[in-house]
Motif scaffolding. Structure first.
Motif, PDB file in Angstrom:
ATOM      1  N   PHE A 214       7.241  12.799   0.990  1.00  0.00           N
ATOM      2  CA  PHE A 214       7.259  11.792   1.983  1.00  0.00           C
ATOM      3  C   PHE A 214       6.600  10.656   1.159  1.00  0.00           C
ATOM      4  O   PHE A 214       5.911  10.562   0.342  1.00  0.00           O
TER       5      PHE A 214
ATOM      6  N   PHE B 136       5.577   6.473   7.821  1.00  0.00           N
ATOM      7  CA  PHE B 136       5.799   7.489   7.040  1.00  0.00           C
ATOM      8  C   PHE B 136       7.489   7.566   7.305  1.00  0.00           C
ATOM      9  O   PHE B 136       8.158   7.694   8.300  1.00  0.00           O
ATOM     10  N   GLY B 137       8.111   8.041   6.078  1.00  0.00           N
ATOM     11  CA  GLY B 137       9.615   8.163   6.204  1.00  0.00           C
ATOM     12  C   GLY B 137       9.618   9.747   6.455  1.00  0.00           C
ATOM     13  O   GLY B 137       8.884  10.586   6.639  1.00  0.00           O
ATOM     14  N   SER B 138      10.992  10.129   6.944  1.00  0.00           N
ATOM     15  CA  SER B 138      11.110  11.548   7.403  1.00  0.00           C
ATOM     16  C   SER B 138      11.299  12.508   6.387  1.00  0.00           C
ATOM     17  O   SER B 138      11.348  13.747   6.627  1.00  0.00           O
TER      18      SER B 138
ATOM     19  N   LEU C 103       2.084   0.655   4.509  1.00  0.00           N
ATOM     20  CA  LEU C 103       1.888  -0.467   5.627  1.00  0.00           C
ATOM     21  C   LEU C 103       3.273  -1.324   5.239  1.00  0.00           C
ATOM     22  O   LEU C 103       3.642  -1.546   4.011  1.00  0.00           O
TER      23      LEU C 103
ATOM     24  N   PHE D 280       3.683  11.348  -1.165  1.00  0.00           N
ATOM     25  CA  PHE D 280       2.916  12.622  -0.799  1.00  0.00           C
ATOM     26  C   PHE D 280       3.790  13.653  -1.105  1.00  0.00           C
ATOM     27  O   PHE D 280       5.244  13.871  -0.687  1.00  0.00           O
TER      28      PHE D 280
ATOM     29  N   ARG E 154      -0.741  -2.272  11.218  1.00  0.00           N
ATOM     30  CA  ARG E 154      -2.227  -1.824  10.686  1.00  0.00           C
ATOM     31  C   ARG E 154      -2.130  -0.207  10.549  1.00  0.00           C
ATOM     32  O   ARG E 154      -3.311   0.411  10.303  1.00  0.00           O
ATOM     33  N   GLN E 155      -0.811   0.341  10.467  1.00  0.00           N
ATOM     34  CA  GLN E 155      -1.012   1.843  10.225  1.00  0.00           C
ATOM     35  C   GLN E 155       0.203   1.905   8.958  1.00  0.00           C
ATOM     36  O   GLN E 155       1.115   1.497   8.935  1.00  0.00           O
ATOM     37  N   LEU E 156       0.014   3.246   8.432  1.00  0.00           N
ATOM     38  CA  LEU E 156       0.859   3.522   7.509  1.00  0.00           C
ATOM     39  C   LEU E 156       2.305   4.077   8.177  1.00  0.00           C
ATOM     40  O   LEU E 156       1.973   4.748   9.318  1.00  0.00           O
TER      41      LEU E 156
ATOM     42  N   GLN F  14       2.586   4.739  -0.788  1.00  0.00           N
ATOM     43  CA  GLN F  14       1.916   5.910  -1.298  1.00  0.00           C
ATOM     44  C   GLN F  14       3.237   7.271  -1.178  1.00  0.00           C
ATOM     45  O   GLN F  14       4.001   7.185  -0.260  1.00  0.00           O
TER      46      GLN F  14
ATOM     47  N   ASN G 216       0.803  -1.318  -0.003  1.00  0.00           N
ATOM     48  CA  ASN G 216      -0.059   0.126   0.068  1.00  0.00           C
ATOM     49  C   ASN G 216       0.931   1.391   0.040  1.00  0.00           C
ATOM     50  O   ASN G 216       0.694   2.157   0.595  1.00  0.00           O
TER      51      ASN G 216
ATOM     52  N   TYR H  78      -0.642   6.587  -5.273  1.00  0.00           N
ATOM     53  CA  TYR H  78      -0.916   5.482  -4.502  1.00  0.00           C
ATOM     54  C   TYR H  78      -0.394   4.284  -5.420  1.00  0.00           C
ATOM     55  O   TYR H  78      -1.125   3.919  -6.384  1.00  0.00           O
TER      56      TYR H  78
ATOM     57  N   ASN I  80      -1.599  13.967  -2.162  1.00  0.00           N
ATOM     58  CA  ASN I  80      -1.280  12.643  -2.476  1.00  0.00           C
ATOM     59  C   ASN I  80      -0.714  12.539  -3.946  1.00  0.00           C
ATOM     60  O   ASN I  80      -1.635  13.079  -4.784  1.00  0.00           O
TER      61      ASN I  80
END
Lengths: 115, 109
Positions: free
Chosen positions: B86, B99-101, B90, B35, B95-97, B33, B31, B48, B45
């Motif tokens: 960014f 994120f990179g820094s 998942l 941004f 169960r959560q995305l 993405q 999943n 995806y 966004n």
């Protein structure tokens, strides 16, 4: 469609005060999220919801509460504000087949300063 | 937990140049993405892209999930491309995305 709408955009709180950040989405998404972004950092998940009446903690839930009485609304409550809660808060929603799936749409953010 | 590494952390380009941003994950990718956070703080966004390649105008993205990375290509960069990029995914059993820094991109006129 307005997408994801957050209010307020800016707020200054004193230590110990409480407030609610409002979030509304008009895309009929089941999944909604609250993130915080500290300066120079990525986003960290505070709470999420998989549908009306169902919420769960994310990575950094301490000091926050949420509710989801309708599909559209997902307010974030800050109780007893602390300087560590100074951050930019983003609400988001998605329509995937499970939590964290599907394209994520963000609100414009709420900048909160606790003094 | 999962590690997300974005490179480079900072990038300065002259308008018209091309660039490649990379996102590496320490666990299986799902999943994914991309941004863009513009200088006013808005998060948009871009893609995806759980796998394969997608293109949208001057931007394209490729995800190789089996090798745990994704690439974002920006061609003929413009000053409006400036901001922070960014990636998020998942990963593993999460169960959560995550994120990179981010990669801070500055495009000079």
């Amino acid at each position: 469609n307005a997408g994801v709408t957050q209010t307020p955009k800016f707020r200054i709180l004193k230590i110990g005060q409480s407030m609610t950040l409002q979030c509304t989405q008009d895309m009929n998404h089941n999944y909604m999220y609250w993130y915080r972004q500290d300066p120079g950092m990525g986003l960290k998940l505070i709470y999420y919801s998989v549908g009306a009446g169902i919420t769960d903690k994310g990575e950094v839930p301490n000091g926050y509460n949420v509710s989801r009485s309708t599909t559209e609304d997902f307010p974030l409550r800050l109780e007893l504000a602390a300087p560590s809660q100074t951050s930019v808060y983003f609400c988001a929603s998605s329509s995937g087949q499970g939590i964290g799936t599907g394209e994520l749409f963000f609100g414009e953010g709420s900048r909160l300063t606790v003094l | 937990g999962i590690q997300v590494e974005q490179s480079p952390p900072d990038l300065i380009l002259q308008e018209g140049a091309n660039s490649t941003l990379r996102c590496n994950f320490s666990d299986s990718v799902n999943n994914l993405q991309w941004f863009h956070q513009n200088p006013w703080g808005q998060l948009i966004n871009l893609f995806y892209i759980p796998s394969g390649t997608k293109q949208n105008g001057r931007l394209s993205a490729t995800t190789v999930a089996t090798e745990r990375y994704s690439l974002l290509y920006i061609s003929s960069s413009q000053t409006t491309d400036s901001g922070v990029y960014f990636c998020a995914s998942l990963a593993g059993s999460a169960r959560q995305l995550t994120f990179g820094s981010g990669t801070q991109l500055t495009v000079l006129p």
